[in-house]
Enzyme design. Structure first.
Site, PDB file in Angstrom:
ATOM      1  N   HIS A  16       0.839  -1.206   0.000  1.00  0.00           N
ATOM      2  CA  HIS A  16       0.000   0.000   0.000  1.00  0.00           C
ATOM      3  C   HIS A  16       0.875   1.258   0.000  1.00  0.00           C
ATOM      4  CE1 HIS A  16      -3.173  -2.533   2.332  1.00  0.00           C
ATOM      5  NE2 HIS A  16      -3.577  -2.431   1.083  1.00  0.00           N
ATOM      6  N   LYS A  40     -18.006  -6.083   8.546  1.00  0.00           N
ATOM      7  CA  LYS A  40     -16.790  -6.899   8.648  1.00  0.00           C
ATOM      8  C   LYS A  40     -15.988  -6.425   9.851  1.00  0.00           C
ATOM      9  CE  LYS A  40     -13.012  -7.498   5.670  1.00  0.00           C
ATOM     10  NZ  LYS A  40     -12.464  -7.161   4.357  1.00  0.00           N
ATOM     11  N   ARG A  91      -1.815  -6.933  -8.074  1.00  0.00           N
ATOM     12  CA  ARG A  91      -0.726  -7.836  -7.720  1.00  0.00           C
ATOM     13  C   ARG A  91      -0.647  -9.002  -8.700  1.00  0.00           C
ATOM     14  NH1 ARG A  91      -2.847  -8.500  -1.745  1.00  0.00           N
ATOM     15  NH2 ARG A  91      -4.637  -8.753  -3.093  1.00  0.00           N
ATOM     16  N   SER A 129      -3.159  -7.720   3.257  1.00  0.00           N
ATOM     17  CA  SER A 129      -3.479  -7.428   4.661  1.00  0.00           C
ATOM     18  C   SER A 129      -3.972  -8.687   5.362  1.00  0.00           C
ATOM     19  CB  SER A 129      -4.558  -6.347   4.752  1.00  0.00           C
ATOM     20  OG  SER A 129      -4.060  -5.126   4.265  1.00  0.00           O
TER      21      SER A 129
END
Ligand code: PNS
Length: 160
Positions: A16, A40, A91, A129
């Protein structure tokens, strides 16, 4: 020109930080938009996630970054802030499939909204993460995935 860099940032990773730094060289202002996802459960609270990013930007001397939060649809945040560009990091190809879908939804929901993608730095292209949270749950070494500052926060949170 301004760009939104949205995400959960639970927690902020080296990947990030790399994307934010690169965006800060391309745009006049980078608005990091932290998702408030009430459904969440996050490890770090919204306030902590915002504080972590803020502190990291100061530490890295990146001045043209502001930190905000948003709830609900990203396009509403974009409209409210009059920003028409969203940036995301890519990614792997699996990211592409997921991100392409969201980008299409967003462009249908907001006329003129563009999503741009930055290829992740290969050194960080495996970092997520969720992976960091998994390692941290078992008190593993997270120093290759997050900054020193975030590592310290993780150690406190997970009682290393
Ligand atoms: O860091 P993340 O969890 O990969 O970030 C995902 C995020 C926050 C960018 C994405 O889930 C999002 O924009 N959520 C808000 C809801 C929304 O606008 N969805 C797009 C239409 S499907």
């Amino acid at each position: 020109m301004k760009v939104i860099y949205p995400g959960s940032f639970d927690p902020l990773t080296l990947g990030h930080i790399d994307i934010i730094k690169r965006l800060s060289k391309m745009f006049d202002e980078v608005v990091v938009a932290v998702l408030i996802n009430e459904h969440k459960k996050s490890v770090f609270s919204l306030e902590e996630r915002e504080e972590i990013i803020k502190e990291q930007m100061i530490k890295d001397g990146i001045e043209n970054v502001s930190i905000s939060s948003f709830d609900g649809l990203l396009v509403n945040f974009a409209k409210e802030n009059d920003i028409k560009i969203v940036a995301r990091g890519l990614r792997e190809v699996t990211d592409y499939e997921y991100e392409k879908n969201i980008a299409m939804f967003n462009s249908k929901l907001m006329d003129g909204l563009e999503t741009i993608f930055l290829l992740s730095n290969p050194n960080y292209s495996f970092i997520s993460s969720s992976g960091v949270r998994e390692v941290a749950t078992f008190k593993g070494d997270v120093s290759s995935f997050v900054s020193k500052e975030v590592e310290e926060r993780i150690k406190v949170k997970f009682e290393y």
